[in-house]
Enzyme design. Sequence first.
Site, PDB file in Angstrom:
ATOM      1  N   LYS A 163       0.846  -1.198   0.000  1.00  0.00           N
ATOM      2  CA  LYS A 163       0.000   0.000   0.000  1.00  0.00           C
ATOM      3  C   LYS A 163       0.884   1.253   0.000  1.00  0.00           C
ATOM      4  CE  LYS A 163      -3.786  -2.441   2.170  1.00  0.00           C
ATOM      5  NZ  LYS A 163      -4.292  -2.997   3.433  1.00  0.00           N
ATOM      6  N   GLN A 207      -4.122  -1.951  10.062  1.00  0.00           N
ATOM      7  CA  GLN A 207      -4.070  -3.233   9.360  1.00  0.00           C
ATOM      8  C   GLN A 207      -4.765  -4.325  10.178  1.00  0.00           C
ATOM      9  OE1 GLN A 207      -2.981  -3.826   6.200  1.00  0.00           O
ATOM     10  NE2 GLN A 207      -3.652  -5.940   6.455  1.00  0.00           N
ATOM     11  N   ASP A 230     -10.398   3.723   5.348  1.00  0.00           N
ATOM     12  CA  ASP A 230     -10.624   2.281   5.158  1.00  0.00           C
ATOM     13  C   ASP A 230     -12.076   1.917   5.505  1.00  0.00           C
ATOM     14  OD1 ASP A 230      -9.680  -0.198   4.382  1.00  0.00           O
ATOM     15  OD2 ASP A 230      -8.930  -0.751   6.368  1.00  0.00           O
TER      16      ASP A 230
END
Length: 412
Positions: A163, A207, A230
Amino acid sequence: MLGARAVAPIVPSNCLGWNNCRSDRYLLIGYVDLSRFESGVPDAFRGSETNARYADHARLARVGITTGECTSRGIDRLGASHILCEGGFMSTEDLSTEDLPTENLPSQNVAARIIDGRAIADAALADLSVRTRQFRDETGHVPCLAAVIVGADPASKAYVQMKAKRSVAVAMTSRTVELPVSTTTEELVDVLRALSADPSIDGILLQHPVPGHIDERVAFDAISADKDVDGVTSAAFAAMALTGGGFESCTPSGILRLLDATGVELSGKHAVVVGRSPILGLPMGMLLLRRGATVTYCHSRTVDLAAHVASADVAIAAVGVPELIKGAWIKPGAVVIDAGYNEGNVGDVEYAAALPHAGAITPVPGGVGPMTVAVLLEQTLAAAVRAAEVRACSENHDSRVGPDPAIASDRL
Ligand code: NAP
């Protein structure tokens, strides 16, 4: 029971390359009436598949020809429009598709289209790169994505590195915060709050998964809503499910983009989502519901997963169990999205075996993964644009009304 379809009978004149046959294996080309088999696909059909064959299935599927395999014991029990024996077919590497029969194929032709997530994502990233450079030139601000990773899971580290690399490719910057596996929920929350308050950061990614002792929900909700690129906070989930307009959960949002790019009409379709995690399965179903699909969620307690999947017009695999979804379960013509990613580049769907049945399917890798990253970075730019607008608005306001007297007097 699997879906019924029109079938042309096996006739010897349709058998191509019969004389070259070296073994008792046959590749059936055309439409096999699986509904004849009340208890599922017979072993003679299932057992003959090999990896070498899969490429042939894929090649034929691309030109709209459905294939299946059987042994000589099963051949008279399966309907197929045409038959190729193994020797004749396998030795003909450059078999022209013009040589293949088409006139006996039924009209509801099924072509397993491979949904090229990488190409769709690359197009989105190319456009994003242009827009990011424009934003940078206009504002002088370089959008920045902060990724927080707890523990040393190699797969998670690889995702975060990837990413970061993609951020740079689209003219953004990234910051990676690596925390030890012993990090507590409170410590993680402090880090996420500090990043939320840092004006140089536009988007925050925590994450997933975090170590089991951490309360992931509490940690997700410590991310400020305007930097939740996200789409993992409770507020983002509520907005997505109820009204739309907020940052969407990246993987489900990316999947929707893939479905749109494939031209799938979702309204009225039966979508089966296997998996109900808060970052993937659960929001996926919500997005599909908002598009008018009839949604079934399956999970670890679901009884007869095969029957549910076999009834899906759109099947979404979001589990994390290698090849849990069997190819033979796929309803003919169904769209299959495999979000799973398991060791050895294996998805949650038995890809090769699903190819002859599916109308369209995502590969692993090169399907859902690249699109997830594209959506994440698009949402990072959107967050940066929004923050710049808020800054500009407050600067305009300050210059029009002058300093707030209360603040000014405080400063004296
Ligand atoms: P997760 O949090 O572990 O959730 C897995 C889900 O699968 C749960 O809902 C679980 O049911 C269900 N499940 C487990 N075993 C099952 C079984 N035998 N039958 C039916 N359902 C079963 O995983 P996740 O984070 O959602 O990720 C799922 C997969 O997607 C993983 O392979 C992950 O690597 C991949 N992923 C890919 C991307 C991408 O960008 N491509 C992004 C995120 C995740 P219960 O709820 O009943 O436990």
